[in-house]
Design a protein around this motif. Structure first.
Motif, mmCIF file in Angstrom:
data_model
loop_
_atom_site.group_PDB
_atom_site.id
_atom_site.type_symbol
_atom_site.label_atom_id
_atom_site.label_comp_id
_atom_site.label_asym_id
_atom_site.label_seq_id
_atom_site.Cartn_x
_atom_site.Cartn_y
_atom_site.Cartn_z
ATOM 1 N N PRO A 166 0.818 -1.234 0.000
ATOM 2 C CA PRO A 166 0.000 0.000 0.000
ATOM 3 C C PRO A 166 0.842 1.271 0.000
ATOM 4 O O PRO A 166 0.686 2.135 -0.873
ATOM 5 N N ALA A 167 1.755 1.384 0.975
ATOM 6 C CA ALA A 167 2.554 2.609 1.074
ATOM 7 C C ALA A 167 3.507 2.746 -0.100
ATOM 8 O O ALA A 167 3.663 3.840 -0.677
ATOM 9 N N GLY A 168 4.158 1.661 -0.464
ATOM 10 C CA GLY A 168 5.132 1.727 -1.553
ATOM 11 C C GLY A 168 4.518 2.120 -2.877
ATOM 12 O O GLY A 168 5.025 3.008 -3.583
ATOM 13 N N PHE A 169 3.403 1.495 -3.234
ATOM 14 C CA PHE A 169 2.778 1.824 -4.516
ATOM 15 C C PHE A 169 2.115 3.197 -4.484
ATOM 16 O O PHE A 169 2.033 3.867 -5.516
ATOM 17 N N PHE A 170 1.656 3.622 -3.308
ATOM 18 C CA PHE A 170 1.126 4.984 -3.194
ATOM 19 C C PHE A 170 2.224 6.000 -3.492
ATOM 20 O O PHE A 170 2.019 6.963 -4.250
ATOM 21 N N LEU A 171 3.418 5.786 -2.915
ATOM 22 C CA LEU A 171 4.536 6.694 -3.189
ATOM 23 C C LEU A 171 4.982 6.599 -4.645
ATOM 24 O O LEU A 171 5.378 7.611 -5.249
ATOM 25 N N GLN A 172 4.920 5.414 -5.211
ATOM 26 C CA GLN A 172 5.256 5.257 -6.634
ATOM 27 C C GLN A 172 4.335 6.124 -7.490
ATOM 28 O O GLN A 172 4.792 6.869 -8.380
ATOM 29 N N ILE A 173 3.036 6.035 -7.230
ATOM 30 C CA ILE A 173 2.058 6.785 -8.039
ATOM 31 C C ILE A 173 2.243 8.280 -7.843
ATOM 32 O O ILE A 173 2.262 9.058 -8.814
ATOM 33 N N ILE A 174 2.385 8.714 -6.565
ATOM 34 C CA ILE A 174 2.583 10.146 -6.290
ATOM 35 C C ILE A 174 3.826 10.662 -6.993
ATOM 36 O O ILE A 174 3.825 11.735 -7.622
ATOM 37 N N SER A 175 4.919 9.908 -6.911
ATOM 38 C CA SER A 175 6.180 10.345 -7.516
ATOM 39 C C SER A 175 6.079 10.390 -9.037
ATOM 40 O O SER A 175 6.587 11.312 -9.687
ATOM 41 N N LEU A 176 5.421 9.390 -9.641
ATOM 42 C CA LEU A 176 5.276 9.359 -11.105
ATOM 43 C C LEU A 176 4.384 10.504 -11.593
ATOM 44 O O LEU A 176 4.671 11.139 -12.621
ATOM 45 N N ILE A 177 3.301 10.771 -10.855
ATOM 46 C CA ILE A 177 2.425 11.881 -11.257
ATOM 47 C C ILE A 177 3.177 13.199 -11.153
ATOM 48 O O ILE A 177 3.127 14.036 -12.078
ATOM 49 N N GLU A 178 3.901 13.379 -10.070
ATOM 50 C CA GLU A 178 4.666 14.617 -9.916
ATOM 51 C C GLU A 178 5.754 14.724 -10.980
ATOM 52 O O GLU A 178 5.996 15.814 -11.543
ATOM 53 N N GLY A 179 6.402 13.601 -11.296
ATOM 54 C CA GLY A 179 7.417 13.622 -12.348
ATOM 55 C C GLY A 179 6.837 13.970 -13.694
ATOM 56 O O GLY A 179 7.445 14.727 -14.477
ATOM 57 N N GLY A 180 5.627 13.443 -13.982
ATOM 58 C CA GLY A 180 4.975 13.778 -15.243
ATOM 59 C C GLY A 180 4.613 15.256 -15.324
ATOM 60 O O GLY A 180 4.778 15.897 -16.366
ATOM 61 N N ILE A 181 4.126 15.803 -14.211
ATOM 62 C CA ILE A 181 3.782 17.236 -14.182
ATOM 63 C C ILE A 181 5.029 18.081 -14.412
ATOM 64 O O ILE A 181 5.017 19.047 -15.188
ATOM 65 N N ARG A 182 6.115 17.714 -13.751
ATOM 66 C CA ARG A 182 7.357 18.479 -13.920
ATOM 67 C C ARG A 182 7.894 18.351 -15.343
ATOM 68 O O ARG A 182 8.461 19.307 -15.903
ATOM 69 N N LEU A 183 7.741 17.177 -15.932
ATOM 70 C CA LEU A 183 8.304 16.937 -17.262
ATOM 71 C C LEU A 183 7.542 17.692 -18.350
ATOM 72 O O LEU A 183 8.153 18.261 -19.278
ATOM 73 N N PHE A 184 6.237 17.718 -18.232
ATOM 74 C CA PHE A 184 5.425 18.297 -19.310
ATOM 75 C C PHE A 184 4.953 19.719 -18.994
ATOM 76 O O PHE A 184 4.218 20.314 -19.794
ATOM 77 N N SER A 185 5.338 20.259 -17.886
ATOM 78 C CA SER A 185 4.923 21.618 -17.534
ATOM 79 C C SER A 185 5.969 22.622 -18.021
ATOM 80 O O SER A 185 7.180 22.349 -18.004
#
Length: 257
Positions: free
Chosen positions: A171-190
């Protein structure tokens, strides 16, 4: 006549012993209270009172088949068992109070729970001895303590080892994975420039130079560990259960029933 006189003498002896114990307890009650012994002594007086009241009824119930010498023997045997029981109860209570008081004297109240966990096995083994489940020998007390310690600590170790690891990996690990990937996508395409580091780097106090390697290590390492958990987790739990069964069977084999 001899039987009746013996009965009266034993009844008076029991009541006189109870009266003497109450008198001595009242004389030293302040001293006992100052040392935390008033509770165990009060419990001992209750036991003695029960004995003094029950033993005449017990002897009357055996009136037709018991001799005066048998009355004395029965009184001595029952009195000895009662004395041994009271002594054991007082020792256990004093030991419990002493162990519980240690964390308070060290100003470490969080150690009370571990102290109680250390006491639990010996209390359970003593209960087994007094209930007659196992023979009343010092060796049985020792092996009973080890058996209940093994049961308690092994299960706690497996639980407190498995549950946190499973929570962190899934639960915690995949939650952090998703949060980090979403934030990385925002940073990459913003088109907006970000002054702060990614959340995972801020949460772990990682500097800018080590942030990228840390994120890569987290994403890849977590997936590898989660995969190993899926593949080998059930196997490890089965081996833990087998080890528990083997250890418990061996310890029970040392106990004389």
């Amino acid at each position: 006549m001899a039987k009746r006189l013996t009965f009266i003498a034993l009844t008076i002896t029991g009541l006189a012993g109870l009266a003497a114990a109450i008198w001595q307890a009242r004389r030293h009650w302040v001293w006992l209270g100052a040392r935390g012994l008033d509770g165990p002594v009060f419990l001992a007086l209750i036991f003695l009172g029960i004995f003094a009241l029950i033993i005449p009824l017990h002897l009357r119930g055996m009136w037709e088949r018991i001799t005066p010498l048998g009355m004395v023997r029965e009184f001595a045997v029952r009195g000895g068992l009662m004395l041994g029981t009271v002594t054991a109860v007082i020792i256990i209570l004093v030991l419990i109070a002493f162990i519980i008081s240690i964390p308070a004297s060290w100003e470490r109240p969080y150690l009370i729970l571990p102290a109680l966990l250390l006491l639990l096995p010996i209390v359970l083994s003593v209960i087994d001895i007094f209930k007659g489940i196992i023979q009343r020998t010092p060796a049985n007390l020792f092996w009973g303590y080890l058996k209940y310690s093994f049961e308690t600590y092994y299960i706690l170790l497996v639980q407190f080892g498995t549950i946190p690891i499973a929570f962190v990996l899934f639960p915690a690990g995949f939650f952090l994975q998703i949060i980090s990937l979403i934030e990385g996508g925002i940073r990459l395409f913003s088109d907006k420039a970000f002054d702060s580091l990614p959340l995972l780097c801020e949460w772990t106090n990682v500097g800018a130079s080590a942030c990228a390697p840390t994120l890569v290590t987290f994403h890849i390492g977590h997936l590898i560990l989660a995969g190993l958990g899926v593949v080998y987790g059930q196997r490890l739990l089965d081996k833990a259960a087998d080890g528990y069964a083997v250890g418990l069977e061996w310890l029970e084999g040392q106990i004389e029933y």
